[in-house]
Scaffold this motif. Sequence first.
Motif, PDB file in Angstrom:
ATOM      1  N   ILE A  57      47.453 -37.240  -7.009  1.00  0.00           N
ATOM      2  CA  ILE A  57      48.806 -37.787  -7.187  1.00  0.00           C
ATOM      3  C   ILE A  57      48.771 -38.961  -8.163  1.00  0.00           C
ATOM      4  O   ILE A  57      49.609 -39.068  -9.070  1.00  0.00           O
ATOM      5  N   LEU A  58      47.793 -39.842  -8.002  1.00  0.00           N
ATOM      6  CA  LEU A  58      47.660 -40.976  -8.913  1.00  0.00           C
ATOM      7  C   LEU A  58      47.362 -40.504 -10.335  1.00  0.00           C
ATOM      8  O   LEU A  58      47.930 -41.018 -11.310  1.00  0.00           O
ATOM      9  N   ILE A  59      46.462 -39.535 -10.461  1.00  0.00           N
ATOM     10  CA  ILE A  59      46.096 -39.016 -11.784  1.00  0.00           C
ATOM     11  C   ILE A  59      47.300 -38.382 -12.471  1.00  0.00           C
ATOM     12  O   ILE A  59      47.570 -38.631 -13.658  1.00  0.00           O
ATOM     13  N   LEU A  74      57.280 -50.823  -1.188  1.00  0.00           N
ATOM     14  CA  LEU A  74      57.834 -49.525  -0.803  1.00  0.00           C
ATOM     15  C   LEU A  74      57.097 -48.376  -1.481  1.00  0.00           C
ATOM     16  O   LEU A  74      56.855 -47.333  -0.862  1.00  0.00           O
ATOM     17  N   ASN A  75      56.739 -48.562  -2.744  1.00  0.00           N
ATOM     18  CA  ASN A  75      56.013 -47.503  -3.452  1.00  0.00           C
ATOM     19  C   ASN A  75      54.601 -47.305  -2.903  1.00  0.00           C
ATOM     20  O   ASN A  75      54.118 -46.174  -2.819  1.00  0.00           O
ATOM     21  N   ILE A  76      53.947 -48.406  -2.525  1.00  0.00           N
ATOM     22  CA  ILE A  76      52.615 -48.290  -1.929  1.00  0.00           C
ATOM     23  C   ILE A  76      52.692 -47.574  -0.588  1.00  0.00           C
ATOM     24  O   ILE A  76      51.877 -46.697  -0.284  1.00  0.00           O
ATOM     25  N   VAL A  77      53.700 -47.951   0.220  1.00  0.00           N
ATOM     26  CA  VAL A  77      53.893 -47.277   1.515  1.00  0.00           C
ATOM     27  C   VAL A  77      54.157 -45.791   1.312  1.00  0.00           C
ATOM     28  O   VAL A  77      53.615 -44.935   2.027  1.00  0.00           O
ATOM     29  N   GLU A  78      54.981 -45.463   0.311  1.00  0.00           N
ATOM     30  CA  GLU A  78      55.283 -44.061   0.028  1.00  0.00           C
ATOM     31  C   GLU A  78      54.033 -43.299  -0.409  1.00  0.00           C
ATOM     32  O   GLU A  78      53.796 -42.169   0.032  1.00  0.00           O
ATOM     33  N   LEU A  79      53.224 -43.924  -1.263  1.00  0.00           N
ATOM     34  CA  LEU A  79      51.997 -43.272  -1.726  1.00  0.00           C
ATOM     35  C   LEU A  79      51.037 -43.005  -0.570  1.00  0.00           C
ATOM     36  O   LEU A  79      50.453 -41.930  -0.462  1.00  0.00           O
ATOM     37  N   ILE A  80      50.874 -43.999   0.308  1.00  0.00           N
ATOM     38  CA  ILE A  80      49.942 -43.849   1.433  1.00  0.00           C
ATOM     39  C   ILE A  80      50.471 -42.846   2.447  1.00  0.00           C
ATOM     40  O   ILE A  80      49.708 -42.084   3.051  1.00  0.00           O
TER      41      ILE A  80
END
Length: 258
Positions: free
Chosen positions: A148-150, A183-189
Amino acid sequence: MASGTPSPSEYVKHHITNLSYGEGLWTIHADTLFFSVVLGLFFLFFFILAARQATAGVPGKLQNFVEMLVDFVDNSVKDSFHGPRQFVAPLALTIFVWVLLWNIMDIIPVDYLPLLSYKLFGLEYTRVVPSADINGPFGLSIVVFFLILIYSVKGKGLGGFGKELLFHPFGKNPILWPANILLNIVELIAKPVSLALRLFGNLYAAEMIFILIALLPWWIQFIPGGAWAAFHILVIPLQAFIFMTLTIVYLSLAYEEH
């Protein structure tokens, strides 16, 4: 168990204990790794065999089955992912078939393979369903997380991905940047966590029900066992399909600009 007649609680605990080596964070669940690798090799063997036997004429049953499976996965990727599919389609196929094989292991009667491994190799514990061990689904979901990060960087560029973290969803006001990042970090995790827990929860619950059914007298086990197995046959491909579909969707969301 190695000796004696276990109590119901001992029987259940024995069947949900992995063959482990090491301690703490460095504990290795050898049975999960073993069956994951064996099932992965089994998958590769049959697909390579189908590729070598492929013909432009009348296809055999194996070729028909593999082509049907590849078309099914490819259509799922086309419907959800609108970027380059050279990597995503094989990834989706691998995830679907591998998770499906993991889940199918839950159909094998709970005592057969543990008893065989004890008789042959003296192993006290053997869990044969990789998806019922939290480490298996989480290992796969962590790989998806890094993809997802890539794909976020690949689709938007490093600058675009950084802007999305800073400005989405509340806008460009610097006061709101910390909230956007949080919020974006929470969504990613949440994506890999939910991906793993959904698969693990369903297969762990199914494994527990089969173990509890095995505690019943042998002459009645086939009634609830057969009914639960018939229902579980529907759950097995469904959970593999959900894991694959969510992976495709997450990669699509990562690749596309918001």
